[in-house]
Design an enzyme around this catalytic site. Structure first.
Site, short mmCIF file in Angstrom:
data_model
loop_
_atom_site.label_atom_id
_atom_site.label_comp_id
_atom_site.label_asym_id
_atom_site.label_seq_id
_atom_site.Cartn_x
_atom_site.Cartn_y
_atom_site.Cartn_z
N CYS A 200 0.98 -1.36 0.00
CA CYS A 200 -0.03 -0.06 -0.21
C CYS A 200 0.86 1.26 0.04
O CYS A 200 1.74 1.35 0.99
CB CYS A 200 -1.01 -0.15 1.35
N CYS A 203 0.03 2.96 3.94
CA CYS A 203 0.39 2.35 5.10
C CYS A 203 1.54 1.44 4.98
O CYS A 203 1.88 0.97 6.11
CB CYS A 203 -0.77 2.00 5.69
N CYS A 222 -6.60 -1.90 0.24
CA CYS A 222 -5.83 -2.12 1.43
C CYS A 222 -6.99 -2.52 2.65
O CYS A 222 -7.94 -1.57 2.87
CB CYS A 222 -5.02 -1.17 1.62
N CYS A 225 -5.99 0.41 5.59
CA CYS A 225 -6.66 1.67 5.49
C CYS A 225 -7.72 2.17 4.27
O CYS A 225 -8.06 1.04 3.96
CB CYS A 225 -5.34 2.77 5.05
N ASP A 349 22.89 -4.29 -14.47
CA ASP A 349 22.33 -5.32 -13.18
C ASP A 349 21.14 -6.15 -14.10
O ASP A 349 20.21 -5.45 -14.51
CB ASP A 349 21.74 -4.70 -12.29
#
Length: 443
Positions: A200, A203, A222, A225, A349
């Site tokens: 999220c 949060c 979520c 929240c 990478d």
């Protein structure tokens, strides 16, 4: 200063063309070195400005948008995919004496702040945000905030993917937000197959999903929240797929698109949102999308005798997973090639290939061989072996440089099966395209 910079940019372009080079960013580079404000000055030649940014889908969205708008209006754009400030400036320099109704520009995520200092967009389309070139951008949140902090004009309208949790990072902005989304369809999934930004934005708790359309793109919420997928104004509600493309429904209107890749449905939808916001008639939108034949290596088709070759670009876990998923819909006998390079434009990478869902390769029907090519060909082969792909179907061809891929391409073209897929990273795809163009008589 303005005239000198334009003349120098055009001269540089003409010299590059004489040498057989494209010069897609050179005029901008030259002109900006003489007049750092040239982009701002030439941007006044456009009545409205549109930026298209995000990790995946910028070039395709730009091309679809141009296909629609160019039917009705004078449009200027960087259709070649050169999307840093030099590439944005180049078409304006080469067409400096003309006026345009729309300037529609693909803008690299990392270049949005710099371009925004010179041009103020009326619309900003954001396709998605995924991990991409971590050695260049860092974690995806860094990229999101680069774009977020560059939006300083409250009059800029944001066209956002409601199914991408990263769209929630823009909630605090006062700008008008226009969301697009895809309902659950028969090709949606119940779980995430690539671990990609599933937390999220508010949060930090792990998100829940009612369904997934690809990657981490789907209807999310979520439990901790109030974050959830926002209500969308433009929605795909039904999808039918075949070997050539998709039939789908947007706000009750049936649309046909002859471009493969589930992610391209979102690209088309964001372009539809832009067009409808500007009052373009549905019939024009549908006709132009159906006519769209995308080039430049984004699932581009080549005909080699009786054989069909599809060329694609892939540069991150979500993109490559979805390319493999798209190939799985084709039941013809086939070979697949993935060219993985590790030059600076590709990202040094290459550990990202371990985040790709290579199980999708196991689901590809009638796959005779998988060609592992490029400077990191061996890592591709190793990744496939760990997934359980049969070793006897692997062909490994290590490349010493980005141009050292003609022989494996000759080899895959010589295979008897009617279907080939060649996928490459940033440096590999253009080289593969040059070779295919020369062998098929394409353009």
């Amino acid at each position: 200063m303005k005239r000198l910079s334009i003349l120098a940019g055009k001269l540089g372009y003409n010299l590059a063309r004489l040498k057989g080079e494209n010069g897609t960013a050179l005029p901008g580079k030259i002109a900006l070195s003489i007049d750092k404000n040239i982009l701002e000055k030439l941007g006044k030649n456009c009545e409205k400005i549109v930026f298209i940014t995000g990790t995946n889908g910028k070039t395709t969205t730009n091309n679809i948008s141009n296909q629609i708008f160019d039917e009705l209006y004078p449009v200027i754009s960087n259709l070649t995919g050169s999307n840093m400030i030099q590439g944005v400036a180049t078409p304006l320099i080469l067409n400096s004496s003309k006026k345009f109704q729309y300037g529609i520009f693909e803008v690299d995520e990392g270049s949005v702040p710099e371009v925004s200092e010179n041009l103020t967009p009326d619309y900003l389309i954001i396709t998605n945000f995924f991990r991409d070139q971590l050695d260049r951008y860092g974690e995806v949140e860094n990229t999101i905030m680069l774009v977020h902090d560059s939006i300083t004009n409250p009059k800029t309208k944001l066209i956002l993917n409601a199914d991408d949790p990263s769209s929630m990072y823009f909630n605090d902005l006062p700008n008008e937000k226009i969301y697009y989304s895809q309902n659950k369809t028969k090709i949606s999934q119940d779980s995430i197959n690539v671990e990609e930004s599933v937390f999220c934005p508010k949060c930090g708790k792990r998100l829940n999903y009612e369904y997934i359309n690809y990657g981490n793109i789907g209807k999310f919420y979520c439990e901790n929240c109030d974050i959830k997928s926002p209500e969308a104004k433009y929605v795909i509600s039904d999808i039918e797929v075949d070997n050539e493309g998709y039939d789908f429904v947007v706000n009750g209107e049936k649309v046909r698109m002859n471009i493969l890749g589930l992610y391209n449905l979102y690209n088309a939808l964001s372009s539809i949102a832009l067009a409808r916001e500007e009052g373009i008639d549905w019939n024009i939108i549908k006709n132009e999308i159906e006519k769209m034949e995308y080039k430049r290596g984004r699932m581009e088709n080549f005909q080699y005798g009786e054989k069909e070759v599809v060329l694609g670009l892939s540069k991150n876990p979500i993109g490559l997973t979805e390319v493999f998923h798209t190939i799985s819909y084709n039941d013809k006998n086939k070979e697949v090639m993935f060219i993985l390079n590790d030059y600076a434009p590709d990202g040094r990478d290459i550990s990202w290939i371990w985040d790709v869902d290579f199980n999708e390769v196991l689901n590809i029907p009638n796959l005779n061989k998988f060609y592992c090519v490029g400077t990191r060909a061996e890592e591709v082969a190793l990744r496939l072996k760990y997934e359980g792909f049969p070793e006897e179907k692997l062909v490994i061809s290590h490349s010493e440089d980005e141009t050292d891929i003609e022989k494996p391409i000759d080899d895959i073209l010589s295979e008897e099966s009617p279907q080939k897929y060649i996928i490459g990273t940033f440096t590999a795809m253009p080289e593969a395209r040059k070779i295919l163009v020369s062998k098929t008589g394409g353009k």
